[in-house]
Design an enzyme around this catalytic site. Structure first.
Site, PDB file in Angstrom:
ATOM      1  N   TRP A 101       7.287   1.369  14.044  1.00  0.00           N
ATOM      2  CA  TRP A 101       6.640   2.139  14.832  1.00  0.00           C
ATOM      3  C   TRP A 101       7.896   2.599  16.044  1.00  0.00           C
ATOM      4  O   TRP A 101       7.825   3.572  16.513  1.00  0.00           O
ATOM      5  CB  TRP A 101       5.628   1.519  15.791  1.00  0.00           C
ATOM      6  CG  TRP A 101       4.468   1.630  14.916  1.00  0.00           C
ATOM      7  CD1 TRP A 101       3.644   0.820  13.953  1.00  0.00           C
ATOM      8  CD2 TRP A 101       3.834   2.817  14.300  1.00  0.00           C
ATOM      9  NE1 TRP A 101       2.528   1.191  13.461  1.00  0.00           N
ATOM     10  CE2 TRP A 101       2.767   2.588  13.292  1.00  0.00           C
ATOM     11  CE3 TRP A 101       3.861   4.185  14.518  1.00  0.00           C
ATOM     12  CZ2 TRP A 101       1.834   3.556  12.646  1.00  0.00           C
ATOM     13  CZ3 TRP A 101       3.278   5.149  13.727  1.00  0.00           C
ATOM     14  CH2 TRP A 101       2.226   4.757  12.863  1.00  0.00           C
ATOM     15  N   ASP A 171       5.466   0.605  23.937  1.00  0.00           N
ATOM     16  CA  ASP A 171       4.173   1.029  23.233  1.00  0.00           C
ATOM     17  C   ASP A 171       3.295  -0.198  23.099  1.00  0.00           C
ATOM     18  O   ASP A 171       3.940  -1.017  22.151  1.00  0.00           O
ATOM     19  CB  ASP A 171       4.581   1.621  21.712  1.00  0.00           C
ATOM     20  CG  ASP A 171       3.554   1.835  20.813  1.00  0.00           C
ATOM     21  OD1 ASP A 171       2.506   1.719  21.212  1.00  0.00           O
ATOM     22  OD2 ASP A 171       4.066   2.478  19.749  1.00  0.00           O
ATOM     23  N   LYS A 195      -7.501   0.094  18.547  1.00  0.00           N
ATOM     24  CA  LYS A 195      -7.420  -1.062  18.099  1.00  0.00           C
ATOM     25  C   LYS A 195      -7.963  -2.363  18.907  1.00  0.00           C
ATOM     26  O   LYS A 195      -8.904  -2.771  18.792  1.00  0.00           O
ATOM     27  CB  LYS A 195      -5.950  -1.700  17.903  1.00  0.00           C
ATOM     28  CG  LYS A 195      -5.110  -0.664  17.010  1.00  0.00           C
ATOM     29  CD  LYS A 195      -3.632  -0.564  16.869  1.00  0.00           C
ATOM     30  CE  LYS A 195      -3.203   0.728  16.264  1.00  0.00           C
ATOM     31  NZ  LYS A 195      -3.166   0.792  14.939  1.00  0.00           N
TER      32      LYS A 195
HETATM   33  N1  PMP Z   1       2.613   2.581  17.720  1.00  0.00           N
HETATM   34  C1  PMP Z   1       1.969   1.613  17.056  1.00  0.00           C
HETATM   35  C2  PMP Z   1       2.303   0.345  17.612  1.00  0.00           C
HETATM   36  C3  PMP Z   1       0.855   1.857  16.096  1.00  0.00           C
HETATM   37  O1  PMP Z   1       0.388   0.705  15.567  1.00  0.00           O
HETATM   38  C4  PMP Z   1       0.554   2.971  15.807  1.00  0.00           C
HETATM   39  C5  PMP Z   1      -0.844   3.137  14.799  1.00  0.00           C
HETATM   40  N2  PMP Z   1      -0.971   2.316  14.345  1.00  0.00           N
HETATM   41  C6  PMP Z   1       1.138   4.124  16.558  1.00  0.00           C
HETATM   42  C7  PMP Z   1       2.188   4.026  17.552  1.00  0.00           C
HETATM   43  C8  PMP Z   1       0.417   5.642  15.953  1.00  0.00           C
HETATM   44  O2  PMP Z   1      -0.559   5.734  16.860  1.00  0.00           O
HETATM   45  P1  PMP Z   1      -1.569   7.200  16.549  1.00  0.00           P
HETATM   46  O3  PMP Z   1      -2.038   7.196  15.127  1.00  0.00           O
HETATM   47  O4  PMP Z   1      -2.417   6.980  17.713  1.00  0.00           O
HETATM   48  O5  PMP Z   1      -0.532   8.245  16.961  1.00  0.00           O
END
Ligand code: PMP
Length: 360
Positions: A101, A171, A195
């Site tokens: 991520w 994040d 989550k």
């Molecule tokens: N950052 C993290 C740490 C995530 O776990 C996720 C999704 N699993 C995201 C960003 C992306 O999120 P989204 O699908 O809501 O754009």
């Protein structure tokens, strides 16, 4: 429970929250309408919007110097909005890479401006966060970005890097409100709701009010934080049902004792599962190094693909769902968000012990 839900997101929600939403679904507080049918300009929605903001700030221990925004586009849109708002020409942004991520966040910002990798644990297969001495920050970056919990690799920051006066952005999609943190360290933090906070569809941004105002007016209004702050997250139609479910979840967190109580419970849950992994004498092997292990996403492997396939098939048949690792890395991942109970974790470790005895 009907199943034990270990999904990474969208994920398990507190049954009490779902029951309350169900009870109110057809007639929200005597309006004769569902919350789904109410105008976002109604007094009822304004009250939901305001209470959700203030509860989130109070759970994080933040006051009026911070703003809460409810946006859409997921955490992924934040990967782009952050550099668009803050990474101006001539400036540089520091990224700390700890997994998939943070890599995605870096890649988006690199399309906007100049970025640096201030530390990375990629070479070791993203098993840990960098040590303090391994973090080499620019003198005056526009911001420093980190991913507090790497959902795919199962790696979490347990001690923040020392950023001095540099604005720190995090994040927190997969560990928001899962443990006590000093939220004042962050100029901005963000999280997709799906989550620990509620359903997919809403993204929360919590930021210092003075930090939010730095966007150039050359970017579209919809992408400027200041636009949403000025309109109190009502610039355009918000994801109103998602925000309502976030509010119910925030009330539930408070009723459970807040993030101190949840933090203790989450530590206990994670320790229970990691202990089962470590006690299996190599049958199960944890991915992350012990000091960087995630309390939210526990990642581990079995000896080979065939064993992992069999494990997942038998687990599913026994009512444990969502245990397959992310498609990019494979293996097993158990997500233990706030709504997962200790009973659920005990049931899983019981299953794991049985499976190891049968197959080991
Ligand atoms: N950052 C993290 C740490 C995530 O776990 C996720 C999704 N699993 C995201 C960003 C992306 O999120 P989204 O699908 O809501 O754009």
């Amino acid at each position: 429970p009907m199943v034990y839900n270990f999904n990474a997101g969208p994920a398990i929600l507190p049954p009490a929250v779902l029951a309350e939403a169900q009870a109110e679904l057809r007639d929200y507080r005597g309006t004769g309408m569902s919350i789904l049918e109410l105008s976002h300009r109604s007094a009822e929605y304004e009250a939901i919007n305001a209470e959700a903001q203030s509860r989130l700030k109070s759970l994080l221990g933040l006051g009026d110097e911070y703003r809460v925004l409810f946006l859409q586009g997921g955490a992924s849109l934040q990967f782009a909005m952050i550099p668009l708002n803050f990474l101006h020409p001539g400036a540089v942004a520091d990224y700390l890479l700890t997994g998939a991520w943070s890599e995605k966040a870096l890649a988006e910002s690199a399309t906007v401006g100049e970025v640096r990798i201030a530390a990375s644990t990629r070479a070791g297969g993203y098993r840990e966060v960098p040590r303090r001495a391994e973090v080499a920050l620019a003198d005056a970056p526009a911001y420093v970005h980190l991913t507090s919990n790497e959902t795919i690799h199962g790696v979490q920051w347990h001690e923040w890097p020392d950023c001095g006066e540099r604005p720190l952005i995090a994040d927190m999609s997969s560990d928001i409100l899962s443990r006590p943190i000093d939220a004042r360290r962050f100029a901005l933090l963000y999280a997709g709701a799906q989550k620990n906070l509620g359903p997919a569809g809403a993204t929360i941004v919590v930021a210092r009010a003075d930090f939010l105002d730095r966007a150039p007016d050359t970017i579209p209004a919809i992408l400027r934080y200041a636009t949403h702050a000025k309109a109190d997250s009502l610039y355009n139609t918000p994801p109103s049902f998602a925000v309502y479910l976030i509010l119910l979840t925030l009330r539930w967190i408070e009723a459970e004792g807040g993030i101190e109580a949840l933090g203790e419970r989450n530590s206990h849950k994670a320790a229970t599962l990691y202990n089962a992994i470590d006690a299996s004498t190599g049958f199960y092997r944890g991915h992350a190094t012990p000091q960087s292990r995630s309390l939210m996403n526990v990642t581990f492997r079995l000896a080979n693909d065939a064993d992992e396939k069999r494990f997942l098939a038998e687990a599913t048949a026994a009512g444990f769902v969502g245990l397959a690792g992310h498609r990019s890395v494979g293996g097993i991942r158990a997500s233990l968000y706030n709504a997962m109970t200790i009973e659920g974790v005990n049931a899983l470790t019981g299953f794991m012990g049985d499976f190891a005895r049968r197959r080991g």
